[in-house]
Scaffold this motif. Structure first.
Motif, PDB file in Angstrom:
ATOM      1  N   MET A 114      -4.005   5.106  15.136  1.00  0.00           N
ATOM      2  CA  MET A 114      -3.095   4.579  14.127  1.00  0.00           C
ATOM      3  C   MET A 114      -2.350   5.711  13.435  1.00  0.00           C
ATOM      4  N   ALA A 115      -1.380   5.322  12.611  1.00  0.00           N
ATOM      5  CA  ALA A 115      -0.667   6.249  11.741  1.00  0.00           C
ATOM      6  C   ALA A 115      -1.522   6.502  10.478  1.00  0.00           C
ATOM      7  N   PRO A 116      -1.299   7.593   9.782  1.00  0.00           N
ATOM      8  CA  PRO A 116      -0.241   8.580   9.988  1.00  0.00           C
ATOM      9  C   PRO A 116      -0.581   9.660  11.022  1.00  0.00           C
ATOM     10  N   ALA A 157      -1.432  -3.100   9.553  1.00  0.00           N
ATOM     11  CA  ALA A 157      -0.159  -2.374   9.455  1.00  0.00           C
ATOM     12  C   ALA A 157      -0.138  -1.092  10.281  1.00  0.00           C
ATOM     13  N   PHE A 158      -0.906  -1.053  11.350  1.00  0.00           N
ATOM     14  CA  PHE A 158      -0.953   0.102  12.257  1.00  0.00           C
ATOM     15  C   PHE A 158      -1.463   1.368  11.570  1.00  0.00           C
ATOM     16  N   CYS A 159      -2.168   1.203  10.446  1.00  0.00           N
ATOM     17  CA  CYS A 159      -2.669   2.391   9.759  1.00  0.00           C
ATOM     18  C   CYS A 159      -4.041   2.189   9.126  1.00  0.00           C
ATOM     19  N   ASP A 178       7.933   1.571   4.252  1.00  0.00           N
ATOM     20  CA  ASP A 178       7.304   1.569   5.574  1.00  0.00           C
ATOM     21  C   ASP A 178       5.788   1.481   5.400  1.00  0.00           C
ATOM     22  N   ILE A 179       5.264   0.265   5.517  1.00  0.00           N
ATOM     23  CA  ILE A 179       3.831   0.082   5.312  1.00  0.00           C
ATOM     24  C   ILE A 179       3.005   0.561   6.504  1.00  0.00           C
ATOM     25  N   THR A 180       3.677   0.967   7.602  1.00  0.00           N
ATOM     26  CA  THR A 180       2.961   1.465   8.781  1.00  0.00           C
ATOM     27  C   THR A 180       2.710   2.969   8.724  1.00  0.00           C
ATOM     28  N   TYR A 181       3.099   3.609   7.621  1.00  0.00           N
ATOM     29  CA  TYR A 181       2.925   5.064   7.490  1.00  0.00           C
ATOM     30  C   TYR A 181       3.589   5.813   8.647  1.00  0.00           C
ATOM     31  N   GLY A 209       0.790  -1.221   0.000  1.00  0.00           N
ATOM     32  CA  GLY A 209       0.000   0.000   0.000  1.00  0.00           C
ATOM     33  C   GLY A 209       0.822   1.270   0.000  1.00  0.00           C
ATOM     34  N   GLU A 210       1.551   1.521  -1.076  1.00  0.00           N
ATOM     35  CA  GLU A 210       2.417   2.690  -1.116  1.00  0.00           C
ATOM     36  C   GLU A 210       1.661   3.975  -1.440  1.00  0.00           C
ATOM     37  N   ASP A 211       0.397   3.884  -1.778  1.00  0.00           N
ATOM     38  CA  ASP A 211      -0.407   5.066  -2.043  1.00  0.00           C
ATOM     39  C   ASP A 211      -0.436   5.954  -0.800  1.00  0.00           C
ATOM     40  N   GLY A 212      -0.115   7.221  -0.970  1.00  0.00           N
ATOM     41  CA  GLY A 212      -0.038   8.113   0.176  1.00  0.00           C
ATOM     42  C   GLY A 212      -1.371   8.560   0.731  1.00  0.00           C
TER      43      GLY A 212
END
Length: 339
Positions: free
Chosen positions: A146-148, A115-117, A243-246, A51-54
């Protein structure tokens, strides 16, 4: 096959191994359903777990949409009552068997994966529904921060707040905590957090699809990056992985005991009985095995289930015999250990 000409691994002076290309067949130890699913992957689009989409809002919506059909099937197979509520100042889903008759003296806290996000509340429902129904037990799924938007230890602080509130109605030995993926890691963090903050330890924990050390540690992240491909392997050039956890653990030391208690035997010694579940094709295999071994060394009663041919959090897949077996093992474990 002429074994004299087959490609062989090359063992390098630094201890690394260059592995030749090979074809990994479907294990003859998995169920017919699991074998069929492996064959179907040739026709299925890959799901981008990294999930690299911001755009985190879009990512959260994507995950929930992906989980929606499975939740519909679960609700049909496992009738439950789901009430949105607030406990200890934290939003929760209060999940109980629809027809009533659940154990009034025991409760489980569920910490969802994602993933904590992401993962609220799609992944949360996938984790809570079958356990509540099959276990005849109340499950409180926590919408931890969660993040971000937030950083560690925000999530475990929320878990502790819910736990502290539940202590008004339940004895600590009759409260269990479990979660998958990020929620599994957060479960280990919670067991460590309670000790560090003078709260009574819970009766038992379930760490699924995770361990008490960071994802990406050990060999399994490399191997399953190619045999399962749900998560990319660490970069070959040694650069930092995506970093998949953002940024959930930004600024946190990789051996911080509040984040990764698996490195700290003195903390693990205070853990309750633990059930750890992983799979031979799961990127979390190494963290799970290491955490289990460290718990045993610390004198803690720990059980490890490794699903043959199974990937990350295979216990979500109740249409597979392996997934159903894992969920039934979870139910038995908490039934036996919540005194």
């Amino acid at each position: 096959m002429d074994t004299t000409t087959r490609a062989m691994p090359a063992f390098l002076p630094d201890g690394s191994v260059e592995v030749p290309g090979f074809t990994l067949p479907v294990s003859d130890l998995v169920s017919a359903q699991a074998a069929a699913m492996q064959r179907l992957r040739a026709e299925m689009p890959a799901f981008d777990a990294a999930g690299e989409d911001g755009d985190i809002a879009a990512r959260r919506a994507q995950i929930n949409a992906y989980m929606a059909p499975q939740i519909e099937r679960l609700r049909a197979a496992f009738p439950v009552s789901i009430v949105r509520s607030v406990i200890g100042g934290v939003e929760v889903l209060d999940v109980t068997p629809a027809e009533g008759g659940h154990d009034p003296h025991r409760v489980l806290i569920n910490l969802h994966g994602g993933a904590f996000c992401v993962g609220w509340d799609g992944v949360a429902l996938v984790e809570a529904i079958p356990i509540a129904s099959l276990g005849r037990i109340r499950v409180i799924s926590v919408n931890y921060r969660m993040a971000p938007e937030h950083r560690h230890p925000a999530g475990v602080e929320d878990v502790a707040a819910v736990y502290r509130a539940l202590l008004e109605d339940y004895a600590p030995g009759r409260i269990g905590i479990y979660g998958g993926s990020a929620g599994g890691a957060l479960t280990a963090q919670a067991a460590a957090w309670l000790v560090a903050h003078d709260l009574p330890q819970v009766g038992a924990i379930g760490v699924f699809g995770a361990g008490g050390v960071p994802f990406g540690t050990g060999e399994s992240a490399y191997v399953t990056g190619y045999t399962d491909a749900s998560f990319p392997p660490p970069p070959a050039d040694g650069s930092a992985p995506v970093d998949i956890t953002y940024g959930y653990f930004a600024g946190c030391d990789a051996r911080d005991p509040s984040a990764w208690p698996g490195w700290h035997p003195d903390i693990l010694a205070h853990f309750p009985p633990a059930l750890i579940i992983t799979g031979t094709r799961a990127m979390d295999l190494s963290p799970a095995i290491f955490t289990h071994s460290q718990l045993l060394k610390a004198g803690v009663r720990s059980s490890l289930i490794v699903g043959e041919g199974m990937g990350h959090c295979y216990h979500y897949q109740l249409d597979l015999p392996e997934g159903r077996d894992a969920v039934e093992a979870i139910v038995r474990f908490f039934r036996e250990n919540l005194t």
